[in-house]
Scaffold this motif. Structure first.
Motif, PDB file in Angstrom:
ATOM      1  N   ARG A 252       0.962  -1.439  -0.024  1.00  0.00           N
ATOM      2  CA  ARG A 252       0.025   0.020   0.014  1.00  0.00           C
ATOM      3  C   ARG A 252       0.952   1.194  -0.042  1.00  0.00           C
ATOM      4  N   GLU A 253       0.495   2.436  -0.587  1.00  0.00           N
ATOM      5  CA  GLU A 253       1.061   3.586  -0.568  1.00  0.00           C
ATOM      6  C   GLU A 253       1.645   4.027   0.810  1.00  0.00           C
ATOM      7  N   THR A 254       0.658   3.798   1.643  1.00  0.00           N
ATOM      8  CA  THR A 254       0.810   4.300   3.040  1.00  0.00           C
ATOM      9  C   THR A 254       2.084   3.498   3.715  1.00  0.00           C
ATOM     10  N   VAL A 280      16.219  -8.433  -0.686  1.00  0.00           N
ATOM     11  CA  VAL A 280      16.649  -7.293  -0.560  1.00  0.00           C
ATOM     12  C   VAL A 280      15.882  -6.418  -1.578  1.00  0.00           C
ATOM     13  N   VAL A 281      15.284  -5.316  -1.227  1.00  0.00           N
ATOM     14  CA  VAL A 281      14.476  -4.473  -2.010  1.00  0.00           C
ATOM     15  C   VAL A 281      15.459  -4.039  -3.134  1.00  0.00           C
ATOM     16  N   ASP A 282      15.090  -4.255  -4.416  1.00  0.00           N
ATOM     17  CA  ASP A 282      15.876  -3.947  -5.580  1.00  0.00           C
ATOM     18  C   ASP A 282      15.305  -2.463  -6.418  1.00  0.00           C
ATOM     19  N   SER A 283      13.978  -2.273  -6.243  1.00  0.00           N
ATOM     20  CA  SER A 283      13.568  -1.042  -6.735  1.00  0.00           C
ATOM     21  C   SER A 283      12.102  -0.849  -6.277  1.00  0.00           C
ATOM     22  N   ILE A 284      11.449   0.142  -6.451  1.00  0.00           N
ATOM     23  CA  ILE A 284      10.083   0.543  -5.934  1.00  0.00           C
ATOM     24  C   ILE A 284       9.495   0.926  -7.272  1.00  0.00           C
ATOM     25  N   GLY A 285       8.377   0.712  -7.508  1.00  0.00           N
ATOM     26  CA  GLY A 285       7.586   1.009  -8.819  1.00  0.00           C
ATOM     27  C   GLY A 285       7.272   2.545  -8.690  1.00  0.00           C
ATOM     28  N   TYR A 286       7.055   3.130  -9.569  1.00  0.00           N
ATOM     29  CA  TYR A 286       6.797   4.704  -9.654  1.00  0.00           C
ATOM     30  C   TYR A 286       5.808   5.111 -10.619  1.00  0.00           C
ATOM     31  N   GLY A 287       4.791   4.158 -11.047  1.00  0.00           N
ATOM     32  CA  GLY A 287       3.750   4.228 -11.604  1.00  0.00           C
ATOM     33  C   GLY A 287       2.711   3.048 -11.870  1.00  0.00           C
ATOM     34  N   VAL A 288       1.465   3.204 -11.762  1.00  0.00           N
ATOM     35  CA  VAL A 288       0.566   2.491 -11.737  1.00  0.00           C
ATOM     36  C   VAL A 288      -0.505   3.121 -12.434  1.00  0.00           C
ATOM     37  N   VAL A 312      -9.654   3.547  -0.743  1.00  0.00           N
ATOM     38  CA  VAL A 312      -8.685   2.326  -0.942  1.00  0.00           C
ATOM     39  C   VAL A 312      -7.664   2.877  -1.155  1.00  0.00           C
ATOM     40  N   SER A 313      -6.403   2.411  -0.438  1.00  0.00           N
ATOM     41  CA  SER A 313      -5.013   2.946  -0.900  1.00  0.00           C
ATOM     42  C   SER A 313      -4.446   2.313  -2.100  1.00  0.00           C
ATOM     43  N   GLN A 314      -3.824   2.962  -2.793  1.00  0.00           N
ATOM     44  CA  GLN A 314      -3.170   2.279  -4.143  1.00  0.00           C
ATOM     45  C   GLN A 314      -1.968   1.460  -3.387  1.00  0.00           C
ATOM     46  N   ARG A 315      -1.908   0.521  -4.587  1.00  0.00           N
ATOM     47  CA  ARG A 315      -0.829  -0.335  -4.245  1.00  0.00           C
ATOM     48  C   ARG A 315       0.417  -0.348  -5.368  1.00  0.00           C
TER      49      ARG A 315
END
Length: 346
Positions: A252-254, A280-288, A312-315
């Protein structure tokens, strides 16, 4: 009355304790959720490529089968090499014939150059004779007025000078003609460069008849066999890159404010929840693409007249690199559970 009040207070104590415990539990859960966000909206992912031949032809060898594990450099398929070998042999034969033609032509050019040099030597001789005749005429003409020579001798000197000059002019014309007749092999050499380029292309096409694995991977979606005609740049099957596995978890975006590349994670697969994998986190999406996105018509967005009382929070997808994956369990699309941990990467 006091006894009743005391009894009433005693009866409320368990309820207060239960409420207090519930509040503490809710607080712990919220703290744990904020400290270590978790989601089961996750799946296994790996990079893939389409295996495509770069030349067209009939498949004569297909040493792999569907879902097989292959190593880098292993032969995946072979296109019939005979047409491309024939094209290479033909180009090489053209080069050999052209080299022979260049050698023969060079001999002719050399003969033409020798002839031109010989004619140039004749020009020099004719020029020397003409100069001598001119000098003789210049010395003889003054002697006629002084009576030291006859008019006949002067006429013969003039005739000899004119004849020598005419011979010089003729020799110079022959020299120009001989020079013009000298050809070259430049055009043939240019053709040789073109044929050499054709040979290089034919060799490359012959190499392209063998398709080998560019990395360790697993064959997928193989739906053909030996004898099938394969077209250039059209996929034959898929190759999964098994060197690197990822879990794409939708958080969730929160929960994204404290997630960053390098955040450690614990991963579980639905196919075997008893095994824990670290990541380990490689990257985080910047657009849906939002579900309630408005349509753009005639340059203006069209927003529906509706109100969502519960938002509802965006994922957003978080790409997690798996460390030490189990090759027997990891498959693209496998459901997973991801739990992130605050702190630096381990």
């Amino acid at each position: 009355m006091n006894d009743n009040a005391r009894a009433s207070r005693k009866s409320r104590l368990p309820a207060l304790a239960i409420v207090l415990i519930a509040v503490v539990l809710v607080g712990v859960v919220l703290w744990r959720t904020d400290r270590s966000p978790s989601t089961d909206d996750a799946y296994v992912y790996a990079d893939t490529i389409n295996v495509v031949p770069e030349v067209s032809g009939r498949i004569v060898e297909l040493p792999v089968r569907d879902n097989q594990l292959v190593k880098q450099g292993d032969l995946l398929l072979r296109i019939d090499p005979r047409p491309y070998q024939a094209a290479l042999d033909q180009a090489r034969a053209r080069l050999d014939a052209l080299n022979r033609q260049i050698a023969l032509t060079q001999r002719t050019v050399n003969a033409q150059q020798y002839n031109a040099e010989s004619v140039q030597a004749a020009v020099e001789r004719a020029r020397a004779v003409a100069n001598q005749a001119a000098d003789t005429l210049r010395r003889t003409e003054p002697l006629l007025a002084q009576g030291y020579t006859s008019a006949e001798e002067v006429d013969r000197a003039r005739t000899a000078q004119r004849s020598a000059q005419a011979d010089l002019n003729a020799a110079m014309l022959q020299s120009q003609q001989a020079q013009a007749a000298v050809s070259g092999v430049d055009a043939l050499v240019a053709q040789r460069a073109e044929v050499q380029a054709q040979i290089a292309i034919a060799q490359l096409n012959l190499e392209f008849t063998e398709v080998r694995a560019p990395f360790d991977g697993r064959v997928a979606s193989l739906r053909t066999t030996v004898g099938q005609f394969a077209s250039a740049l059209k996929p034959v099957f898929t190759l999964i890159d098994t060197r690197h596995w990822y879990v794409v978890a939708n958080f969730r975006e929160t929960e994204l404010k404290n997630i960053q590349p390098g955040t450690p994670a614990s991963l579980y697969l639905m196919s075997d929840t008893g095994q824990r994998f670290s990541g380990v986190v490689d990257s985080i999406g910047y657009g849906v693409l939002p579900d309630d996105a408005g349509l753009v018509l005639e340059g203006l967005p069209r927003v529906q007249r509706s109100i969502n009382w519960v938002h509802v929070s965006q994922r957003f997808p978080v790409k997690i690199e798996v460390r030490d994956p189990n090759p027997a369990l990891f498959r693209i699309g496998t459901s997973a559970v991801a739990t992130l941990e605050r702190g630096p990467s381990r």
